[in-house]
Each structure stands twice: as C-alpha cells, then as structure tokens.
Design a protein around this motif. Sequence first.
Motif, PDB file in Angstrom:
ATOM      1  N   GLU A  27       0.613  -1.199   0.109  1.00 17.05           N
ATOM      2  CA  GLU A  27      -0.037   0.062   0.108  1.00 17.05           C
ATOM      3  C   GLU A  27       0.691   1.285  -0.284  1.00 17.05           C
ATOM      4  O   GLU A  27       2.084   1.442   0.651  1.00 17.05           O
ATOM      5  N   GLY A  28       0.438   2.414  -0.936  1.00 20.10           N
ATOM      6  CA  GLY A  28       0.895   3.589  -0.813  1.00 20.10           C
ATOM      7  C   GLY A  28       2.017   3.620  -1.799  1.00 20.10           C
ATOM      8  O   GLY A  28       2.735   2.318  -2.376  1.00 20.10           O
ATOM      9  N   ALA A  29       2.353   4.731  -2.261  1.00 18.03           N
ATOM     10  CA  ALA A  29       3.409   5.031  -3.045  1.00 18.03           C
ATOM     11  C   ALA A  29       4.841   5.097  -2.687  1.00 18.03           C
ATOM     12  O   ALA A  29       4.829   5.392  -1.322  1.00 18.03           O
ATOM     13  N   PRO A  30       5.713   5.054  -3.337  1.00 12.80           N
ATOM     14  CA  PRO A  30       6.940   5.381  -2.828  1.00 12.80           C
ATOM     15  C   PRO A  30       7.154   6.695  -2.654  1.00 12.80           C
ATOM     16  O   PRO A  30       6.564   7.617  -3.180  1.00 12.80           O
ATOM     17  N   TYR A  31       7.960   7.037  -1.398  1.00  8.93           N
ATOM     18  CA  TYR A  31       7.862   8.518  -0.938  1.00  8.93           C
ATOM     19  C   TYR A  31       9.589   8.919  -0.904  1.00  8.93           C
ATOM     20  O   TYR A  31      10.330   8.093  -0.957  1.00  8.93           O
ATOM     21  N   ARG A  32       9.493  10.168  -1.028  1.00  4.26           N
ATOM     22  CA  ARG A  32      10.953  10.887  -1.153  1.00  4.26           C
ATOM     23  C   ARG A  32      11.010  12.007  -0.408  1.00  4.26           C
ATOM     24  O   ARG A  32       9.933  12.820  -0.147  1.00  4.26           O
TER      25      ARG A  32
END
Length: 86
Positions: A27-32
């Motif tokens: 779940e959730g997209a990659p974060y930066r």
Amino acid sequence: MENVVINKEEFKINEKLKIKLISYDNEGAPYRILTSKKEFIVLDNNNFGALHGRENEDGNVSITYMDTSLEITILDGELLITNSRN
C-alpha cells in the motif's frame, strides 16, 4: 511473505533529530524527501505533498501537513516515516 523495501532515505534535521523514511512495495506509493535548510517535504510518486515540516527557532520541528496513509513513529531522536506494512 515479508514486505519489500523499495525506497529508504535518511535526513538529519538538526543535532537532536533525524528523519528516516521507508517505503514498502504494498500500500502507498514510494515517498521521497525534498529538503532546504530548515524545511522538508515528503512527496509521493506523483509529486504530491504527503508531509511538510520545518525546524522552529527553538530547535523543535512542526509538522504542518500529513497524508493519513503514512505511519509516523518518534523514538530516541528519530522520526520514522513509513507507508502501511499491511
């Protein structure tokens, strides 16, 4: 089955506090993290702001915007930000 880490970043805000960002493949997209001298923004893979924070004059950190799919844990001077592991 263990979740796979697809992105991991660290950023030291000041002498007392650092951010550790971990993105899992479910779940959730990659974060930066984008940073400037006293401010940071955590972005998702669509470049939308998920969390915004800044260091105050007293050395504390204010978080002013947060995506509810993030989990935030504070322990021993480390702010751990992850997307859901489930």
